[in-house]
Motif scaffolding. Structure first.
Motif, mmCIF file in Angstrom:
data_model
loop_
_atom_site.group_PDB
_atom_site.id
_atom_site.type_symbol
_atom_site.label_atom_id
_atom_site.label_comp_id
_atom_site.label_asym_id
_atom_site.label_seq_id
_atom_site.Cartn_x
_atom_site.Cartn_y
_atom_site.Cartn_z
ATOM 1 N N ARG A 279 -1.760 -0.476 -12.989
ATOM 2 C CA ARG A 279 -1.518 -1.789 -13.602
ATOM 3 C C ARG A 279 -0.043 -2.004 -13.897
ATOM 4 N N GLU B 69 -14.629 -4.885 -14.768
ATOM 5 C CA GLU B 69 -13.658 -3.953 -15.346
ATOM 6 C C GLU B 69 -14.316 -2.931 -16.267
ATOM 7 N N ARG C 55 -11.824 1.544 -11.178
ATOM 8 C CA ARG C 55 -11.422 0.731 -12.322
ATOM 9 C C ARG C 55 -9.945 0.364 -12.239
ATOM 10 N N VAL D 271 -8.434 -3.512 -12.411
ATOM 11 C CA VAL D 271 -7.537 -3.814 -13.528
ATOM 12 C C VAL D 271 -6.169 -4.257 -13.008
ATOM 13 N N ARG E 65 -6.468 -7.823 -11.267
ATOM 14 C CA ARG E 65 -6.643 -8.862 -12.293
ATOM 15 C C ARG E 65 -5.316 -9.124 -13.024
#
Length: 327
Positions: free
Chosen positions: A102, A148, A157, A161, A164
């Motif tokens: 992320r 998520e 995951r 994440v 998004r």
């Protein structure tokens, strides 16, 4: 000549993107965590067709740090953000994968925005599409999202994440930055060197007599050359702005199906394949853990036409054998 940044240029997909970009007239810049890897990367690329005088430069930048990213994106017309952590084994702490995926994605997007880059193509994954709590009752497509908070593996995951977060960033503070996303299934195809995908590791394990998972587990396959080609098509298409594109060659294949294909086409080079993978014939349609997906959108909007899954699998195996990577 447009300048394109490819993050993670020593990786499997990143290397194939770099192979294609100069052929299409682009100047290429790529990031590596350590510039000590530059010469090895250049040698690998040149051995696979990149001219010694090709417009290719390297910049040191790490997804875990801000250092180097403004230098990397400065003057670039577009970014192919390919680099992302994919652990060989699942970590005990999911955040060890989720946070770097992320934060690294946001770090690249922020630098691209601040440098005035026009386009970013993010390499996400089918992992961000097809692992919700319920199957949609049809082939998965770009409308679908992995949940998520579903109890999935950390890597799965991390991909949802990170993707998004990328869409949220562009919507809230992108300042006109254009984002597109490619969601590949299992990436196979010709290996250029010792850096290859986890999916390639599955083919290697089969050739070495191992059984890398439930024999009837089924998964989508796509050739790395076609994934690289799709990135370039997405990057140059106005219709692709703000869109996701699944990259898959066709119906899901089982591990048993992959093993039988290799056995049938490689002769003695496949004689170590486990008999437990070969003793019962399962077609792709008989896999019990299937997640079929559709690449109709990429085919329709971008005239993308991938190689068959069989060709991708055989190219993986043949390159592993040729490079002496099968133990």
């Amino acid at each position: 000549m447009s300048t394109i940044l490819v993050t993670g240029g020593t990786g499997f997909l990143g290397s194939h993107c770099i192979l294609q970009l100069p052929r299409d007239g682009y100047e290429v810049r790529t990031t590596v965590r350590d510039l000590g890897r530059e010469q090895r990367a250049r040698s690998t690329l040149q051995a696979n067709g990149v001219a010694t005088d090709a417009p290719l430069s390297f910049v040191a930048a790490d997804l875990l740090s801000d250092g180097g990213w403004m230098e990397a994106v400065s003057g670039c017309d577009a970014v192919l953000h390919v680099a992302s952590p994919f652990p060989a084994t699942q970590p005990d702490n999911a955040d060890d994968v989720i946070i770097p995926a992320r934060d690294g994605t946001l770090r690249v997007l922020r630098a691209a925005r601040d440098a005035g880059v026009g386009r970013v193509v993010l390499t996400s994954s089918f992992a961000a599409v097809g692992y919700g709590r319920q199957h949609p009752g049809r082939d998965f497509d770009e409308r679908d999202w992995t949940e998520e908070d579903a109890p999935n593996a950390p890597y799965i995951r991390s991909k949802v994440v990170a993707e998004r977060a990328a869409w949220d960033f562009v919507a809230r503070e992108g300042n006109g930055l254009a984002l597109s996303v490619v969601n590949p299934t299992g990436i196979l195809g010709p290996v250029l060197g010792a850096d290859y995908s986890t999916s390639i590791g599955m083919v290697k394990a089969i050739l070495e007599g191992q059984v890398p998972g439930p024999p009837d587990m089924a998964f989508g396959v796509v050739d790395v050359r076609d994934v690289a080609d799709l990135h370039l098509r997405v990057m140059s298409s106005s219709e692709a702005v703000g869109e996701r594109f699944i990259a898959v060659a066709g119906p899901a294949l089982s591990l048993r199906g992959v093993a039988r294909l290799l056995s049938e086409h490689l002769g003695e080079q496949a004689d170590r394949i486990s008999t437990s993978l070969l003793e019962v014939s399962l077609t792709a349609q008989e896999g019990t853990q299937r997640r079929d997906s559709s690449s109709a959108k990429a085919r329709r909007l971008l005239d993308w036409s991938p190689r068959s899954a069989d060709e991708a699998i055989l190219a993986s195996a043949q390159s592993l054998i040729r490079l002496g990577l099968v133990i």
